[in-house]
Design an enzyme around this catalytic site. Structure first.
Site, short mmCIF file in Angstrom:
data_model
loop_
_atom_site.label_atom_id
_atom_site.label_comp_id
_atom_site.label_asym_id
_atom_site.label_seq_id
_atom_site.Cartn_x
_atom_site.Cartn_y
_atom_site.Cartn_z
NE ARG A 539 6.18 -38.38 7.72
CZ ARG A 539 6.74 -38.26 8.66
NH1 ARG A 539 8.02 -38.43 9.05
NH2 ARG A 539 6.49 -37.87 10.10
CB SER A 602 -4.41 -34.93 10.26
OG SER A 602 -3.05 -35.69 10.51
CG ASP A 656 -2.28 -34.02 12.85
OD1 ASP A 656 -3.75 -33.04 13.36
OD2 ASP A 656 -1.83 -32.88 12.37
#
Length: 917
Positions: A539, A602, A656
Site C-alpha cells: 500500500r 513488516s 507494522d
C-alpha cells in the site's frame, strides 16, 4: 348373452347405489385436498410447539429427542443384541454386522409371548420376565461367555436425556404394567439382569420402534432420514437440526426426534374432523381422550371403527335388513386383518361375505358391497391423515436444508402398512400430491425395528470408539492453566534474554529496539507519505494530519506484489516498490512534491536509528535475494535514485506492529502495546530505556519490537508441539524457525487443520476414509475457512458446502468433527497469544512498581478481526493470567500505514524540538 349383460349392469348399478349410500352416511370421513393441506399446516405448528422449551409442556405432539445423532455409514461392525418390547410378541435378536466393503447383516432371533398377566401386572415382574427371556436366548445361542452391547426397542413414549436412558411417560396399546410410568426403563431392565450372574450385557441404546425402522432402512439407504410405523400403533420420527431443538443443549449436527404423533389432536386441534364413531371408540378405549390421532389411523382401532359404523348403519336399517347379530355388538370382534381381507382386489367381496357370515349375519350382495366400501373409507382416511402429517415432516426437512427440491427416503413398517393391500399405494400417492417438491422413496423395513435397535447400538459403538480417537487428537491442543502459566513464564525469560547485551545473540525473541521514543501528543500536523509492505499486497498512502483536533485524512492505493518479485532479486523488489510510488504520486497529482516518508516494513529488522533497518530474515513467503543483512532504507533510497524522478525524505522505518500501536496511541494515551494477529504474529510495547542494554541511555522509554514469532525456536515449546505442528514446520519455507508464529498465526492455522483432517481420514474417522486430491494440496485449507466454519451463525449445511469446495464429500457428522478441529486449533492459538501478552503486561506492571495497572493494547490483523471467537478467548486468557492488569483492547481501524505516518510526524516533531534546544 343379454342376460349376462343385464346381470353385469344390475351389479354395477347396485355397486354405485351402495357406494353412494355409504358415502352419504360417512360424509365426514371423506377428507378433501384442502382439508389435508390444513391438517398438514396444523401438524407443522404442533411440531414447532413440541420443539420449543416453553411450549413443549402444553404441546400434544411431544417431539421427544432420542439422542440418536447419526445414521449408519456402513463402517459398523461387530456382534450386537437387540430386544423388542412393544407388541403382542417380544423378540430377542443377535445381529452380526460386518463391514468387509459391503453392508452385511446376519440375524438370529427368537420370539417370546407377552402374556396378559405380565403386561398388565407388576413392573418388576415384567422386566424380570424380559431378563429371563434374554438369558434363555443367550444360553440357547451359546453367547453366555461374550460381553455384548445391547439395544432395547421400547415402543412407548419415553423422555430421554441420553441414549441409554428413558423415562416412560405413558403406556399405550394394551400395556398397563404398574409402577413403571415415570421411571427409567433401562435401569429397571439392568437391575432385572443382575439376577443372572452369568449375563454380561451393556445396554447402550434405548430406541423407539419408529427410530429402529428408520435406522434399519438407513443402513440400506443413506438417504433415509424419516421412519414411520403404521401398525398396532402409529408414530413417525425424523432427523431434526440440533439448532431447532430447544429441549437439548448444543447446536451442532442433527438428532432423531420421535414425534409421538399418535397424540396429535389431544388438545382439540382435530375436533372438526373427528366423527361420532371416533368419539364412541375413544370413550370405550383404555385411555379416553388420549392418542386421538392414533385412534383414527392405527391397526388397533380400524377394525373397531368399522364395527361401530356397521352397527349404526344396521340400527338405521341401512344394512342387513336392519338385523344385528350379537357378535356385532362385541367390542373388538372386527379386527384390522378383517378390514384388509375385505379390501382385497379380487377376493375382497367373497372375504367380506365370509367375515360377515362368521359374525352371525346374513349379508346380501348389496350389504357386502356397502361393507367393503365402509372399510375403504375408514382405511383411506387413515392413509390420508398419515400422509398429511408425513408431508408436514418432509416439508420441514426440505426447509431445514434450504432446498428447492428434497430427495429423501422414508423407512416404513407396521402390520397395517404391510398387510393392507391398498394402504401403501394410497399413502404414497397422497404424500406425493401434498409435497410435489419432494422426491420420496418409501422403503419397507424388512426385518423390523429390532434390527434397527442393533443398528443404533452398532452406530453408538462406532461413534463411541471414533469419539475416543477424535478426543485423543483434540486433547493434544488443549492447554491446561498450568501449561499456560509455564508458557507465560518462559516468554518472560525470553524477553529478559533479548534485552540484555550478553544473552541477546542467543535469544529467540529478538527484542529489537525501534528508536520510536515517543507517542503522538496531538500537536502533529502536515502531509506525509506512508508505505506498507508486509504481505502480497503493498500500500502507498498519503496521510494528512491536522493538529489539535486529532484529525487524520488518508488516501491510498493498493498494488499487488507478484510471486516472481517476492522471490526474485532485491533490486527487482525495490524497483517494483518505487514504480508503485510513482504511479501513486501520478494518481494523486503530487509528482514533484517533497514529502516526509514513513516505511512500514513488516519483517524482522535490526535498527540502529529510526531511519535505519537491517533485514534479519525474510518471513511470510518472501525470498528476495541480496536483502538479508542489508539496510532496507538504503535499498529504497538507491531504487529512488535509479528512477531519478522524485526526491523523498525517508524519516522512519517501522514495523507494522509498531504502526498499529501508534495508530491506537493517537486515540488513547494508555496504549503502550501493539499486537498483530493476522497472517503473521508479533507484538511490540514501550519499554523503560534503563532495561534496554542494547541502546545507550537510561532516560524515558523506547518501543521494542519483540519479534516473538521466533519464541520456541530453542525447543522451549517442544512439550506442547504436536505431530501436526512438526509436519507444518517441516513443509514450510523456514523449517525450525518461527515456531510460535507457526502455532498462532493465520498463515499456518489452516495448514495445521489440514494435517489433522488427513490423519483423521487415514484413521477412517472422517470422509469415509477417502482423502480427496485437493485435501492433499498444501495451503488449500485457508485460515479464512476456520473463521467461516466456526461462525455461530453458520449452519452445518453451509459448513458442508465449504468442505465441498475442497472436494470433501462430508456427512453431517464429518462437519461437526471438522468444526471441532478448527475450534481446537484456533482456541490454542488464541490462548498462546494470551499467555505471551500476559507476560508483557505483567512485566510493565512490575517495572512501574504498580499493584494494579490499566493499559491499552492496540490490535490489528485478520485473525483477530474476522475469527468469531479468537478475540474473546485471547482476552479471557490475559484476564486469567494477569489478574492485576486491567487490559483494554483497541482495534486499529486504519492499520499500520497511518501508524507509519504518525511515527514520521512524531519523529519530525522530536527532531524539531532537538534542533530548538
Amino acid at each position: 348373452m343379454f342376460a349376462v349383460h343385464l346381470m353385469a349392469f344390475y351389479f354395477t348399478k347396485l355397486k354405485e347405489d351402495q357406494i353412494k349410500k355409504v358415502d352419504r352416511f360417512l360424509y365426514h370421513m371423506r377428507l378433501s385436498d384442502e382439508t389435508l393441506l390444513d391438517i398438514m399446516a396444523r401438524f407443522q405448528a404442533e411440531m414447532q410447539k413440541g420443539l420449543g422449551k416453553d411450549t413443549n409442556p402444553t404441546a400434544s405432539v411431544k417431539m421427544l429427542p432420542t439422542f440418536v445423532r447419526a445414521i449408519p455409514d456402513g463402517s459398523e461392525n461387530g456382534e450386537f443384541l437387540s430386544l423388542d418390547l412393544g407388541g403382542s410378541k417380544f423378540r430377542v435378536l443377535k445381529v452380526q454386522v460386518s463391514e468387509e466393503g459391503k453392508r452385511n447383516v446376519q440375524m438370529e432371533s427368537q420370539f417370546y409371548p407377552t402374556p396378559n398377566e405380565i403386561i398388565r401386572g407388576n413392573g418388576t415382574e415384567l422386566f424380570e420376565y424380559v431378563a429371563d427371556c434374554l438369558a434363555d436366548f443367550m444360553k440357547t445361542k451359546e453367547l453366555m461367555q461374550k460381553k455384548l452391547p445391547l439395544g432395547l426397542t421400547f415402543s412407548f413414549p419415553c423422555k430421554q436425556t441420553k441414549l441409554d436412558e428413558g423415562i416412560l411417560l405413558s403406556w399405550t396399546k394394551k400395556f398397563k404394567a404398574r409402577g413403571v410410568q415415570g421411571t427409567d426403563v433401562v435401569r429397571s431392565l439392568t437391575n432385572a439382569m443382575k439376577r443372572h450372574q452369568d449375563l454380561d450385557v451393556d445396554i447402550l441404546a434405548l430406541v423407539n420402534d419408529t427410530v429402529g425402522t428408520m435406522m434399519t432402512c438407513a443402513y440400506d439407504d443413506p438417504y433415509c432420514e424419516v421412519g414411520v410405523i403404521i401398525g398396532t400403533g402409529t408414530n413417525a420420527c425424523y432427523m431434526e437440526d440440533m439448532s431447532n431443538i430447544d429441549l437439548v443443549e448444543g447446536d451442532e449436527g442433527r438428532m432423531c426426534i420421535s414425534t409421538e404423533w399418535g397424540a396429535f389432536g389431544d388438545d382439540g386441534a382435530l375436533e372438526d374432523i373427528r366423527t361420532e364413531f371416533d368419539r364412541e371408540l375413544d370413550l370405550g378405549s383404555l385411555n379416553p381422550g388420549k392418542q386421538l390421532f392414533e385412534k383414527m389411523i392405527s391397526g388397533l382401532y380400524l377394525g373397531e371403527l368399522v364395527r361401530l359404523i356397521l352397527l349404526k348403519m344396521a340400527k338405521a336399517g341401512l344394512l342387513f335388513g336392519g338385523e344385528k347379530s350379537s357378535a356385532l355388538h362385541i367390542k373388538g370382534k372386527i379386527e384390522t386383518r378383517h378390514v384388509a381381507a375385505m379390501e382385497r382386489y379380487k377376493e375382497g367381496l367373497a372375504n367380506t361375505r365370509e367375515i360377515l357370515t362368521d359374525l352371525g349375519l346374513e349379508p346380501s350382495d348389496a350389504d357386502c358391497i356397502a361393507v367393503q366400501h365402509v372399510c375403504t373409507i375408514v382405511s383411506f382416511r387413515s392413509a390420508n391423515l398419515c400422509a398429511a402429517a408425513l408431508a408436514a415432516i418432509l416439508t420441514r426437512l426440505r426447509e431445514n436444508k434450504k432446498l428447492v427440491r428434497l430427495r429423501t427416503t422414508v423407512g416404513m413398517d407396521g402390520t397395517l402398512y404391510k398387510i393392507h393391500p391398498q394402504y401403501p399405494k394410497r399413502l404414497h400417492k397422497v404424500v406425493r400430491k401434498l409435497v410435489p417438491n419432494c422426491d420420496v422413496r418409501f422403503l419397507l423395513s424388512e426385518s423390523g425395528s429390532t434390527k434397527g435397535a442393533a443398528m443404533v447400538t452398532a452406530v453408538a459403538s462406532r461413534v463411541q470408539a471414533q469419539r475416543k480417537q477424535i478426543d485423543k487428537v483434540l486433547a493434544l491442543f488443549q492447554l491446561t492453566q498450568e501449561q499456560l502459566v509455564g508458557i507465560q513464564n518462559k516468554m518472560r525469560v525470553e524477553f529478559e534474554c533479548g534485552l540484555k547485551k550478553d544473552t541477546h545473540p542467543l535469544a529467540t525473541v529478538k527484542m529489537l529496539p525501534t528508536y520510536v521514543c515517543g507517542m503522538p501528543d496531538g500537536t502533529e500536523k502536515g502531509k506525509f507519505l506512508a508505505l506498507d509492505l508486509g504481505g502480497t499486497n503493498f500500500r502507498v498512502l498519503l496521510v494528512k494530519i491536522r493538529s489539535g483536533r486529532r484529525s487524520v485524512r488518508m488516501y491510498n492505493k493498493i498494488f499487488a506484489i507478484p510471486l516472481e518479485i517476492m522471490q526474485g532479486t532485491g533490486e527487482e523488489l525495490f524497483d517494483h516498490i518505487v514504480q508503485c510510488i510513482a504511479d501513486f504520486l501520478d494518481y494523486m497529482g503530487l509528482k514533484g512534491a517533497q514529502l516526509p516518508l514513513g516505511f512500514t516494513f513488516s519483517f524482522p529488522c535490526r535498527q540502529t536509528s529510526i531511519d535505519k533497518g537491517t533485514l534479519i530474515e525474510w518471513t511470510k513467503g518472501f525470498k528476495a535475494t541480496d536483502c538479508e543483512g542489508e539496510d532496507v532504507v538504503d535499498m529504497l533510497r538507491e531504487a529512488i535514485k535509479r528512477r531519478n524522478e522524485f526526491d523523498l525524505d525517508i524519516v522512519a522505518v517501522v514495523n507494522d506492529t509498531v504502526g498499529t500501536m501508534m495508530t491506537c496511541g493517537y486515540e488513547d494515551r494508555n496504549c503502550e502495546v501493539g499486537l498483530i494477529a493476522g497472517t503473521g504474529s508479533n507484538m511490540c510495547y514501550m519499554e523503560e530505556m534503563r532495561n534496554i542494554e542494547l541502546v545507550e541511555g537510561d532516560e524515558g522509554k523506547m518501543c521494542i519490537n519483540t519479534e516473538w514469532g521466533g519464541f520456541g525456536d530453542n525447543g522451549c515449546l517442544d512439550d506442547i508441539q504436536t505431530q501436526y505442528d512438526k509436519e507444518v514446520d517441516e513443509g514450510s519455507l523456514n523449517p525450525g524457525k518461527q515456531r510460535y508464529e507457526k502455532m498462532t498465526s493465520g498463515m499456518y492455522l489452516g495448514e495445521i487443520v489440514r494435517q489433522i483432517l488427513i490423519d483423521l481420514t487415514k484413521q477412517g474417522l472422517l470422509f469415509r476414509g477417502q482423502i480427496s486430491e485437493r485435501l492433499r494440496t498444501r495451503g488449500i485449507f485457508e485460515t479464512k475457512f476456520l473463521s467461516q466454519i466456526e461462525s455461530d451463525r453458520l449452519a452445518l449445511l453451509q459448513v458442508r458446502r465449504i468442505l465441498q469446495q475442497l472436494g470433501l464429500d462430508s456427512t453431517c457428522e464429518d462437519s461437526i468433527v471438522v468444526k471441532e478441529v478448527c475450534g481446537a486449533v484456533s482456541r490454542r492459538a488464541a490462548q498462546l497469544y494470551g499467555a505471551g501478552l500476559a507476560a508483557i503486561v505483567e512485566k510493565r506492571r512490575e517495572d512501574q512498581g504498580l499493584e494494579h495497572m490499566r493499559i491499552t493494547v492496540g490490535v490489528d490483523g485478520t485473525l483477530y478481526k474476522l475469527h468469531p471467537h479468537f478475540s474473546r478467548i485471547l482476552q479471557e486468557t490475559v484476564k486469567e493470567l494477569a489478574p492485576q492488569c486491567d487490559v483494554m483492547f483497541m482495534l486499529s481501524e486504519d492499520g499500520s500505514g497511518k501508524g507509519a505516518a504518525l511515527i514520521t510526524a512524531v519523529a519530525k516533531r522530536l527532531q524539531q524540538a532537538q534542533r530548538e534546544h
